[in-house]
Scaffold this active site. Structure first.
Site, mmCIF file in Angstrom:
data_model
loop_
_atom_site.group_PDB
_atom_site.id
_atom_site.type_symbol
_atom_site.label_atom_id
_atom_site.label_comp_id
_atom_site.label_asym_id
_atom_site.label_seq_id
_atom_site.Cartn_x
_atom_site.Cartn_y
_atom_site.Cartn_z
ATOM 1 N N LEU A 156 0.842 -1.204 0.000
ATOM 2 C CA LEU A 156 0.000 0.000 0.000
ATOM 3 C C LEU A 156 0.880 1.258 0.000
ATOM 4 C CD1 LEU A 156 -3.150 0.482 0.094
ATOM 5 C CD2 LEU A 156 -2.815 1.079 2.490
ATOM 6 N N GLY A 157 1.615 1.429 -1.082
ATOM 7 C CA GLY A 157 2.405 2.650 -1.266
ATOM 8 C C GLY A 157 1.580 3.653 -2.046
ATOM 9 N N ARG A 158 2.281 4.520 -2.785
ATOM 10 C CA ARG A 158 1.561 5.557 -3.527
ATOM 11 C C ARG A 158 0.591 4.965 -4.540
ATOM 12 N NH1 ARG A 158 6.567 9.709 -3.529
ATOM 13 N NH2 ARG A 158 7.755 7.784 -3.538
ATOM 14 N N ILE A 159 1.089 3.979 -5.310
ATOM 15 C CA ILE A 159 0.228 3.380 -6.346
ATOM 16 C C ILE A 159 -0.861 2.527 -5.682
ATOM 17 C CG2 ILE A 159 0.169 1.830 -8.339
ATOM 18 C CD1 ILE A 159 3.051 2.732 -8.984
ATOM 19 N N ARG A 179 4.690 -4.329 5.790
ATOM 20 C CA ARG A 179 5.547 -4.575 6.959
ATOM 21 C C ARG A 179 4.896 -4.081 8.249
ATOM 22 N NH1 ARG A 179 11.218 -3.001 4.421
ATOM 23 N NH2 ARG A 179 9.713 -1.768 3.298
ATOM 24 N N ARG A 236 5.900 -6.050 -9.595
ATOM 25 C CA ARG A 236 7.066 -6.681 -10.214
ATOM 26 C C ARG A 236 6.817 -8.177 -10.329
ATOM 27 N NH1 ARG A 236 8.377 -2.788 -12.207
ATOM 28 N NH2 ARG A 236 10.300 -1.591 -12.046
ATOM 29 N N ASP A 260 0.450 -7.835 -15.412
ATOM 30 C CA ASP A 260 1.114 -6.839 -16.271
ATOM 31 C C ASP A 260 2.634 -6.987 -16.187
ATOM 32 O OD1 ASP A 260 1.159 -4.576 -18.050
ATOM 33 O OD2 ASP A 260 1.688 -3.291 -16.354
ATOM 34 N N GLU A 265 10.917 -10.653 -18.054
ATOM 35 C CA GLU A 265 10.388 -9.863 -19.180
ATOM 36 C C GLU A 265 11.470 -9.614 -20.228
ATOM 37 O OE1 GLU A 265 8.681 -6.346 -17.478
ATOM 38 O OE2 GLU A 265 7.386 -7.494 -16.167
ATOM 39 N N HIS A 283 3.526 -5.444 -19.769
ATOM 40 C CA HIS A 283 4.050 -4.398 -18.879
ATOM 41 C C HIS A 283 3.749 -2.986 -19.421
ATOM 42 C CE1 HIS A 283 7.397 -3.423 -15.734
ATOM 43 N NE2 HIS A 283 6.468 -2.475 -15.765
HETATM 44 C C1 8YV Z 1 8.146 1.057 -16.644
HETATM 45 C C2 8YV Z 1 7.841 0.444 -14.200
HETATM 46 O O1 8YV Z 1 7.585 0.127 -17.498
HETATM 47 O O2 8YV Z 1 8.122 2.527 -13.186
HETATM 48 C C3 8YV Z 1 8.302 1.328 -13.113
HETATM 49 O O3 8YV Z 1 8.832 0.808 -12.127
HETATM 50 O O4 8YV Z 1 7.866 -0.740 -14.081
HETATM 51 C C4 8YV Z 1 7.293 1.019 -15.436
HETATM 52 O O5 8YV Z 1 6.739 2.250 -15.243
HETATM 53 C C5 8YV Z 1 9.596 0.761 -16.600
HETATM 54 O O6 8YV Z 1 10.276 1.431 -15.626
HETATM 55 C C6 8YV Z 1 10.196 1.109 -17.962
HETATM 56 O O7 8YV Z 1 11.192 0.286 -18.257
#
Ligand code: 8YV
Length: 326
Positions: A156-159, A179, A236, A260, A265, A283
């Site tokens: 639960l960070g910014r995103i 945590r 991730r 995503d 990747e 992604h």
């Molecule tokens: C991008 C991301 O795809 O910001 C991140 O951590 O995973 C994505 O916004 C990536 O950084 C671009 O390579």
């Protein structure tokens, strides 16, 4: 008066968007190592002059690489996640690391909601169904629903918070795992991921990558999520044990997944691609022109600000700005 930074040497080891390359080229002496016939030899030649590094995507920047650049002061990462950079090694060497937070928060949160709806209501599958002319034969099968579901957020960070705010409008119950419980947050806190997974039927992963979170979502967590459970991952790929996920999807230990991000990747295991009831995206969380431009500009701004003596704009937690000017 603005400092002339043309005498400052900045390295780029892999191609990055033209906005970054052109912006850095205008401000500094930029070295595009990947364009040299022998990039390694080229890096060795320019290394004694390099003071800034623009890093992006999946190129690893570890302590050994930093040691090759004795004058390195700052690594500016394109992306909010910086698991490809050893920020602790940077801190030990007095090197600042910056990332691109905030400018992508809403874009990734929008995508997470889109991916959730796509997965729950099987929208990509329904779209393929129509195009394949199958609607003429019979209606698309009924799907599950978001109604009455509980969503557990891992990270639960910014995103994560921006996703939760959007989810509130959908009228679903929200809980989170991390945590520590966060002050001023009304959602239910659950210290154990297995317990959270047991309690919810959507697990939304937004956790950062790195050794601490590797394979947190494992077979046990997926079993706890259960046969009505849906896993969404926009953080991730390394956070989810992909092999365990493939097994869980195949055996219907969980209902579905919307992903995503992946472990390796852009390589996605064929076994995952073969699972028709999962939704897989390449992604694209932050991948709009506007947001990527804002991220790219922040990479440039961090380097320009640092070498103008104004400090980094967005340093990461491991390398906080202490007011020391270059
Ligand atoms: C991008 C991301 O795809 O910001 C991140 O951590 O995973 C994505 O916004 C990536 O950084 C671009 O390579």
């Amino acid at each position: 008066m603005e400092r002339d930074l043309k005498g400052t040497h900045v390295l780029m080891t892999a191609p990055m968007m033209s906005l970054i390359a052109e912006g850095l080229d205008r401000a500094f002496t930029l070295h595009r190592a990947w364009q040299a016939p022998d990039p390694e030899k080229y890096i060795a030649e320019v290394a004694p002059r390099i003071r800034g590094l623009a890093a992006g995507g999946h190129v690893r920047v570890d302590g050994a690489f930093m040691d090759r650049l004795p004058k390195l002061e700052i690594v500016a990462n394109f992306g909010v996640g910086y698991d490809s950079i050893d920020a602790r090694a940077a801190a030990e060497r007095g090197i600042v690391v910056t990332n691109t937070p905030d400018v992508l928060t809403d874009e990734v949160a929008d995508l997470a909601i889109g991916l959730l709806l796509c997965t729950v209501r099987q929208l990509p599958q329904a779209e393929r169904y129509l195009r394949q002319g199958k609607w003429l034969e019979k209606p698309f099968p009924l799907t599950t629903t978001l109604r009455g579901r509980k969503v557990g957020i891992l990270g639960l960070g910014r995103i994560g918070k921006a996703i939760a705010t959007r989810l509130e409008a959908f009228g679903v119950e929200i809980a989170y795992c991390g945590r520590n419980p966060q002050a001023g947050i009304g959602y239910r806190y659950c210290p154990s991921l297995v317990e959270l997974a047991r309690d919810v039927d959507v697990l939304m992963c937004v956790a950062p990558g790195g050794a601490e979170t590797k394979h947190m979502v494992n077979a046990e967590v997926l079993r706890a999520l259960g046969p009505n459970g849906i896993l969404i991952n926009v953080g991730r790929g390394s956070v989810v044990d992909e092999r365990a996920l493939i097994d869980a999807l195949r055996s219907r230990t969980i209902l579905s997944a919307g992903l995503d991000v992946f472990e390796d990747e852009p390589r996605v295991p064929p076994e995952l691609i073969a699972i028709e009831h999962a939704v897989l995206l390449p992604h694209v969380g932050s991948a709009s022109v506007e947001t990527r431009n804002a991220m790219g500009q922040l990479v440039v701004d961090n380097l320009v600000s640092w070498f103008s003596g104004k400090g980094p704009v967005t340093p990461v937690a491991e390398t906080p700005w202490s007011g020391r000017a270059p």
